[in-house]
Design a protein around this motif. Structure first.
Motif, PDB file in Angstrom:
ATOM      1  N   GLY A   1      37.816  11.862  23.767  1.00 16.68           N
ATOM      2  CA  GLY A   1      37.672  10.124  24.844  1.00 16.68           C
ATOM      3  C   GLY A   1      38.457   9.476  24.418  1.00 16.68           C
ATOM      4  O   GLY A   1      39.202   9.372  23.496  1.00 16.68           O
ATOM      5  N   LYS A   2      37.681   7.875  24.049  1.00 14.99           N
ATOM      6  CA  LYS A   2      38.700   6.927  24.630  1.00 14.99           C
ATOM      7  C   LYS A   2      37.789   5.504  23.771  1.00 14.99           C
ATOM      8  O   LYS A   2      36.908   5.402  24.240  1.00 14.99           O
ATOM      9  CB  LYS A   2      39.078   6.164  25.688  1.00 14.99           C
ATOM     10  CG  LYS A   2      40.570   6.830  26.261  1.00 14.99           C
ATOM     11  CD  LYS A   2      40.719   6.129  27.241  1.00 14.99           C
ATOM     12  CE  LYS A   2      42.763   6.741  27.443  1.00 14.99           C
ATOM     13  NZ  LYS A   2      43.049   7.460  27.560  1.00 14.99           N
ATOM     14  N   MET A   3      38.389   4.739  23.120  1.00 12.21           N
ATOM     15  CA  MET A   3      37.476   3.876  22.663  1.00 12.21           C
ATOM     16  C   MET A   3      36.788   2.997  23.495  1.00 12.21           C
ATOM     17  O   MET A   3      37.592   2.268  23.904  1.00 12.21           O
ATOM     18  CB  MET A   3      37.258   3.180  21.577  1.00 12.21           C
ATOM     19  CG  MET A   3      38.788   4.427  20.066  1.00 12.21           C
ATOM     20  SD  MET A   3      37.402   6.049  19.573  1.00 12.21           S
ATOM     21  CE  MET A   3      36.534   4.968  18.848  1.00 12.21           C
ATOM     22  N   ILE A   4      35.728   1.810  23.012  1.00 10.61           N
ATOM     23  CA  ILE A   4      35.001   0.524  24.135  1.00 10.61           C
ATOM     24  C   ILE A   4      34.353   0.709  22.863  1.00 10.61           C
ATOM     25  O   ILE A   4      34.046   1.508  21.920  1.00 10.61           O
ATOM     26  CB  ILE A   4      34.415   1.420  25.009  1.00 10.61           C
ATOM     27  CG1 ILE A   4      33.045   2.614  24.587  1.00 10.61           C
ATOM     28  CG2 ILE A   4      35.595   1.623  26.082  1.00 10.61           C
ATOM     29  CD1 ILE A   4      32.307   2.086  25.860  1.00 10.61           C
ATOM     30  N   ASN A   5      33.470  -0.746  22.748  1.00 15.46           N
ATOM     31  CA  ASN A   5      32.714  -1.300  22.229  1.00 15.46           C
ATOM     32  C   ASN A   5      33.062  -1.657  21.155  1.00 15.46           C
ATOM     33  O   ASN A   5      32.083  -1.628  19.449  1.00 15.46           O
ATOM     34  CB  ASN A   5      31.379  -0.994  22.462  1.00 15.46           C
ATOM     35  CG  ASN A   5      30.842  -1.148  23.575  1.00 15.46           C
ATOM     36  OD1 ASN A   5      31.280  -2.191  24.925  1.00 15.46           O
ATOM     37  ND2 ASN A   5      30.323   0.089  24.022  1.00 15.46           N
ATOM     38  N   SER A   6      34.598  -1.012  20.107  1.00 16.93           N
ATOM     39  CA  SER A   6      35.247  -1.233  19.569  1.00 16.93           C
ATOM     40  C   SER A   6      36.162  -1.988  18.817  1.00 16.93           C
ATOM     41  O   SER A   6      37.022  -1.843  18.040  1.00 16.93           O
ATOM     42  CB  SER A   6      35.299   0.446  18.732  1.00 16.93           C
ATOM     43  OG  SER A   6      34.479   1.270  19.225  1.00 16.93           O
ATOM     44  N   GLY A   7      35.672  -3.678  19.462  1.00 16.75           N
ATOM     45  CA  GLY A   7      36.747  -4.926  19.403  1.00 16.75           C
ATOM     46  C   GLY A   7      38.136  -3.765  19.474  1.00 16.75           C
ATOM     47  O   GLY A   7      38.875  -3.896  20.314  1.00 16.75           O
ATOM     48  N   PHE A   8      38.572  -4.081  17.693  1.00 14.67           N
ATOM     49  CA  PHE A   8      40.574  -3.794  17.590  1.00 14.67           C
ATOM     50  C   PHE A   8      41.189  -2.394  18.680  1.00 14.67           C
ATOM     51  O   PHE A   8      42.299  -1.817  18.642  1.00 14.67           O
ATOM     52  CB  PHE A   8      41.357  -4.311  16.446  1.00 14.67           C
ATOM     53  CG  PHE A   8      40.664  -3.347  14.747  1.00 14.67           C
ATOM     54  CD1 PHE A   8      41.504  -2.341  15.113  1.00 14.67           C
ATOM     55  CD2 PHE A   8      39.526  -3.771  14.405  1.00 14.67           C
ATOM     56  CE1 PHE A   8      40.654  -1.078  13.286  1.00 14.67           C
ATOM     57  CE2 PHE A   8      39.059  -3.171  13.457  1.00 14.67           C
ATOM     58  CZ  PHE A   8      39.652  -1.656  13.237  1.00 14.67           C
ATOM     59  N   LEU A   9      39.868  -1.532  18.291  1.00  9.16           N
ATOM     60  CA  LEU A   9      40.365  -0.202  19.188  1.00  9.16           C
ATOM     61  C   LEU A   9      40.148   0.521  20.183  1.00  9.16           C
ATOM     62  O   LEU A   9      40.788   1.433  20.665  1.00  9.16           O
ATOM     63  CB  LEU A   9      39.320   0.864  17.994  1.00  9.16           C
ATOM     64  CG  LEU A   9      39.514   1.184  16.463  1.00  9.16           C
ATOM     65  CD1 LEU A   9      38.152   1.481  16.159  1.00  9.16           C
ATOM     66  CD2 LEU A   9      40.327   1.099  16.169  1.00  9.16           C
ATOM     67  N   ASP A  10      39.621  -0.942  20.937  1.00  3.68           N
ATOM     68  CA  ASP A  10      39.528  -0.101  22.509  1.00  3.68           C
ATOM     69  C   ASP A  10      40.619   0.286  23.191  1.00  3.68           C
ATOM     70  O   ASP A  10      41.779  -0.256  23.057  1.00  3.68           O
ATOM     71  CB  ASP A  10      38.823  -1.849  22.820  1.00  3.68           C
ATOM     72  CG  ASP A  10      37.170  -2.188  22.676  1.00  3.68           C
ATOM     73  OD1 ASP A  10      36.310  -1.046  22.118  1.00  3.68           O
ATOM     74  OD2 ASP A  10      36.885  -3.640  23.219  1.00  3.68           O
ATOM     75  N   GLY A  11      40.058   1.026  24.315  1.00  2.00           N
ATOM     76  CA  GLY A  11      41.753   1.722  24.665  1.00  2.00           C
ATOM     77  C   GLY A  11      41.801   3.193  24.164  1.00  2.00           C
ATOM     78  O   GLY A  11      42.895   3.705  24.664  1.00  2.00           O
ATOM     79  N   MET A  12      41.817   2.789  22.696  1.00  2.00           N
ATOM     80  CA  MET A  12      42.174   3.604  22.098  1.00  2.00           C
ATOM     81  C   MET A  12      41.811   4.881  22.451  1.00  2.00           C
ATOM     82  O   MET A  12      40.950   5.800  22.206  1.00  2.00           O
ATOM     83  CB  MET A  12      42.613   3.592  21.005  1.00  2.00           C
ATOM     84  CG  MET A  12      43.275   2.172  20.375  1.00  2.00           C
ATOM     85  SD  MET A  12      43.403   2.323  18.057  1.00  2.00           S
ATOM     86  CE  MET A  12      45.211   3.589  17.991  1.00  2.00           C
TER      87      MET A  12
END
Length: 807
Positions: free
Chosen positions: A383-394
């Motif tokens: 999956g991809k990151m959300i709600n995770s500040g600088f990681l979002d979209g990764m």
RNA sequence: GCCGCGGUGGUGAAAUGGUAGACACGGGGGCCUUAAGAGCCCUUGCCUUUACCGGCGUGGGGGUUCGAGUCCCCCCCGCGGCACCA
């Protein structure tokens, strides 16, 4: 006058002659290339060996005899893994002494092995329960102690309530004692350990350099269980204490909502708030009484209790409640974990049960972005990151690396490697083993027994009924006059004994120098013979085979030897089941005793049948009619060898068959594909018997090739052929195949149409590579031409083999 | 769940991408024998066929290839190791 084949007439005779000739003696000073060939040493408990045990032993013997004839200086030793629980339990059951029952079992086994025709170098026989042997086991233990590789510590250990002793992790199978199947309990005890974890990385890496079965290597890799992760240290709200967790997936840490610690964690006491004191201690008490199996079987139904303290997540300042739960293992990682219930099933189960918050920080391929309220929504692997500040979209995997970088940069965590492998628990509270050679003094603590005082003999004035403490405690003589090696004041000996896996971790080294009274082994002898070139035995991937590897690496680092691995090639033999497909056991009445079989059919039939049953590595069932088939075959060979040999040199066809056989049988033995080697003997026999004539040369070669498999019969027939005074067949040189005889005059060309077989052509060898010629011949063939009458689109030609018309 | 190894006749099993089932066991038939046993000979994957010819066939489905038991992808089943391992 033709002799009849009566195995009992010839087998004992030759066994005696071979024994007296010393032809199986390994030569320490020979200039020939060496081959160290051995099987896992037999374990002489109450029951004697059955035909299943013989499978690996016969294969080893075939390989050793073959190697000897091939010009190698062969070391093929034998020994007895004589200490240990089964032997001790058998002695208790039969009200004998283990010394006596073991000696009787060894005697019976020796007879079985000798009558099977095993070519051992008996001068190197090793018995791990012999003081001359365990003296050096104790000496080696002391060397490990001096290096800091053997140490005593208090830890939660596996305890078998039936056998009344601790067990190594490796001896606990599915939460049960590997010997008696009793559920294992956890106990806090002070025990001796070997620091095998210091070698975890090397044990893992060197698997790439040894010729072992994939399954054994995989099992060791699993067992070592190397994982790269990060240790994160969290501040605890309102306290100077910190809590450190281990995780391989810090990418999801914006979704961390709690911390869980093992009940045994040392921090528990310090951070539990007064109002939670009672519930925490009650919980810890309830956990103590659970067996390991009960703890594991809880699964989704997690238990736990809140300590009252909170850790701060530096990523978002969130206050994470610190809980205690027995799903957290004290021995893995740091004994504490950070809970991310949205993206870890176990964390979800825990948070769900105790109403802790669940935060989504990953979107999976299902595209679901809704709050996570059910197990089905827990996204673990992709999956991809959300709600995770600088990681979002990764992507989560890239995010893992980025988060680790971030945490290290911020200074509250550090990348670490974690292992499943634990240090090896080696002390046992049982009688039948080598005493741990250590002395305890109030003033100087633990010190090794001075080496000049070894061995520490196992006392005999002992009632060895298991009671939970070492039976040696009850010896009146064992502690007599014991003084501290440092201050010479009053002291006491360690009463525990060593795990038998310690004995078997170095016996192959002792084989190299078995009668040395000054040292465990001389370095130059061990360096000459080791590593073992072929080791055949059962699948002890996560016990004996990993312990022995650890021993060798540790001894190398002590300068006692100079190689890295004990067993260059390991071959795992399968099991032989009873004729009813069940494990051979008295209980089922399906045990075949080698001696009964030998009496009826002879050792050569047993050997040959076991080699023929199927691939050596496979498990297979016994078949009496299969045995009879082999017996018939050997009788036919016997009869064939009685027929008058022609003086003529073999013709081309006979030479082709003979050299094919040499090559095939040689290659098969080397690869341990012994079943196809035996079938090739049958093929060659069928060829010879159809022709109704055989030359002297063919007889000789046939017998030489047969010698490793059927040593008695081939020896008898060899002397019939060469005269009574002739040198043993087992001292002859192994035949070498000559390529010039492997070429034939004619070649068989398979004719295919669209890849389907439609006929074949026999052509002169000289023309077999000539496409035009072969194609013309094929087209002329009436059968073929009807298949290709619609027109040929393409012709594939493999010279000497195949012509394929594509229509 | 993760890792590893497998799945071929009635049975044990053979097959460097090139004639699937070698070699045995078992079965069927025959010779020999007063008879039994031993031994020897023939036969034995399935379907069709008196026979030949042919068709089908290596757990299932796709693919690569002139050609796949063998290589690739997906799935099913069996065995073994590990497993509340964060």
């Amino acid at each position: 006058m033709q002799k009849k084949y009566i195995p009992s007439d010839i087998e004992a005779k030759w066994q005696k002659i071979w024994d007296e000739s010393g032809m199986y003696t390994a030569d320490d000073s020979s200039s020939k290339p060496k081959r160290f060939v051995m099987e896992m040493l037999p374990y002489p408990s109450g029951a004697s060996l059955h035909v299943g045990h013989m499978l690996g032993y016969v294969a080893t013997d075939v390989y050793a005899r073959f190697s000897r004839m091939s010009g190698y200086n062969v070391l093929r030793p034998v020994g007895w893994d004589a200490f240990g629980l089964p032997a001790e339990n058998y002695a208790i059951k039969t009200q004998t002494l283990p010394q006596e029952s073991t000696a009787a079992a060894i005697k019976a086994s020796i007879e079985q092995l000798k009558r099977t025709g095993m070519g051992y170098d008996w001068a190197r026989e090793v018995n791990t329960s012999d003081p001359d042997y365990y003296k050096w086991t104790q000496w080696l233990f002391i060397q490990f102690y001096k290096e800091g590789l053997a140490y005593k510590k208090t830890a939660a250990v596996n305890w078998c309530p039936k056998d009344q002793t601790v067990l190594a992790n490796e001896q606990v199978i599915d939460g049960k004692c590997e010997r008696c199947d009793t559920e294992v309990e956890q106990k806090e005890l002070e025990q001796w350990f070997m620091a095998i974890t210091k070698y975890a990385d090397e044990l893992l890496e060197d698997l790439d350099h040894i010729d072992w079965p994939a399954s054994t290597k995989a099992a060791q890799r699993n067992w070592i269980g190397r994982k790269e992760g990060i240790e994160i240290t969290y501040a605890i709200d309102g306290s100077d204490e910190t809590v450190t967790v281990f995780t391989t997936r810090p990418d999801t840490n914006f979704g961390a909502t709690f911390i869980a610690m093992a009940p045994e964690h040392p921090l528990v006491e310090k951070i539990t708030t007064p109002e939670n004191q009672k519930s925490v201690s009650d919980y810890i008490e309830s956990v103590k009484n659970k067996t390991e199996l009960a703890r594991e079987s809880e699964g989704k139904d997690k238990t736990g209790v809140f300590t009252g303290s909170f850790a701060i997540n530096p990523l978002n300042g969130a206050k994470m409640p610190i809980w205690i739960s027995d799903f957290v293992l004290s021995g893995y990682g740091t004994g504490a974990l950070v809970g991310v219930p949205g993206h870890d099933m176990r964390d979800f189960d825990f948070a769900f049960k105790f109403g802790l918050p669940i935060v989504r920080v990953v979107i999976g391929s299902d595209g679901d972005t809704s709050p996570i309220t059910s197990a089905a929504q827990v996204q673990e692997e992709e999956g991809k990151m959300i709600n995770s500040g600088f990681l979002d979209g990764m992507d989560i995997h890239a995010a893992t690396e980025k988060m680790m970088d971030h945490i290290e940069k911020e200074g509250y965590g550090k990348r670490v490697v974690s292992y499943h492998l634990r240090d090896w628990l080696i002390s046992r509270q049982r009688y039948w083993g080598a005493p741990v050679p250590m002395i305890y003094c109030e003033k100087d603590g633990w010190n090794p027994v001075p080496e000049s005082e070894l061995p520490v003999l196992l006392p005999t004035d002992v009632d060895f009924q298991p009671t939970g403490e070492s039976p040696i405690t009850r010896s009146k003589t064992f502690q007599e006059g014991v003084t501290c090696p440092v201050c010479h004041g009053n002291a006491r000996r360690e009463v525990d004994t060593l795990d038998t896996f310690v004995d078997s971790s170095w016996y192959f080294l002792r084989y190299c120098d078995a009668s040395n009274t000054k040292e465990a082994f001389a370095k130059e002898k061990v360096d000459k013979w080791m590593p073992v070139d072929l080791y055949i035995g059962g699948d002890h991937a996560t016990t004996h085979l990993i312990f022995a590897r650890f021993f060798v690496k540790a001894l190398r680092d002590m300068g006692l030897l100079s190689f890295d691995e004990p067993f260059a090639r390991f071959f795992k033999n399968g099991h032989i089941l009873g004729e009813d497909n069940r494990k051979m056991s008295k209980r089922w009445g399906n045990v075949i005793n080698p001696l009964d079989l030998i009496t009826k059919f002879g050792a050569d039939t047993m050997r040959m049948y076991e080699m023929f049953m199927g691939p050596l590595e496979d498990s297979k069932s016994w078949s009496t009619s299969g045995v009879e088939g082999i017996y018939r075959f050997l009788n036919r060979v016997w009869t064939l060898m009685q027929t008058e040999a022609t003086d003529a040199t073999p013709d081309k066809e006979a030479l082709f068959m003979m050299h094919t056989s040499i090559k095939k049988i040689t290659d098969d033995i080397e690869a341990l594909q012994v079943n196809t080697a035996v079938s090739h003997f049958m093929k060659w026999y069928n060829f010879l018997s159809e022709r109704k004539h055989i030359s002297q040369e063919e007889k000789e070669i046939f017998l030489k090739l047969l010698a490793p498999f059927a040593p008695h019969m081939s020896e008898e027939l060899w002397h019939d052929l060469k005269g009574e005074a002739a040198e043993s067949i087992h001292k002859q040189s192994w035949p070498v195949s000559d390529n010039q005889y492997l070429a034939r005059n004619e070649a068989l060309i398979v004719v295919q149409v669209n890849g389907k077989l439609r006929g074949n052509l026999t052509v002169e060898n000289s023309e077999a590579g000539d496409q035009a010629k072969v194609e013309a011949l094929a087209r002329q063939d009436a059968k073929i031409s009807s298949w290709i009458s619609t027109g040929v689109k393409k012709v594939i030609f493999v010279p000497g083999k195949i012509i394929n018309f594509v229509v």
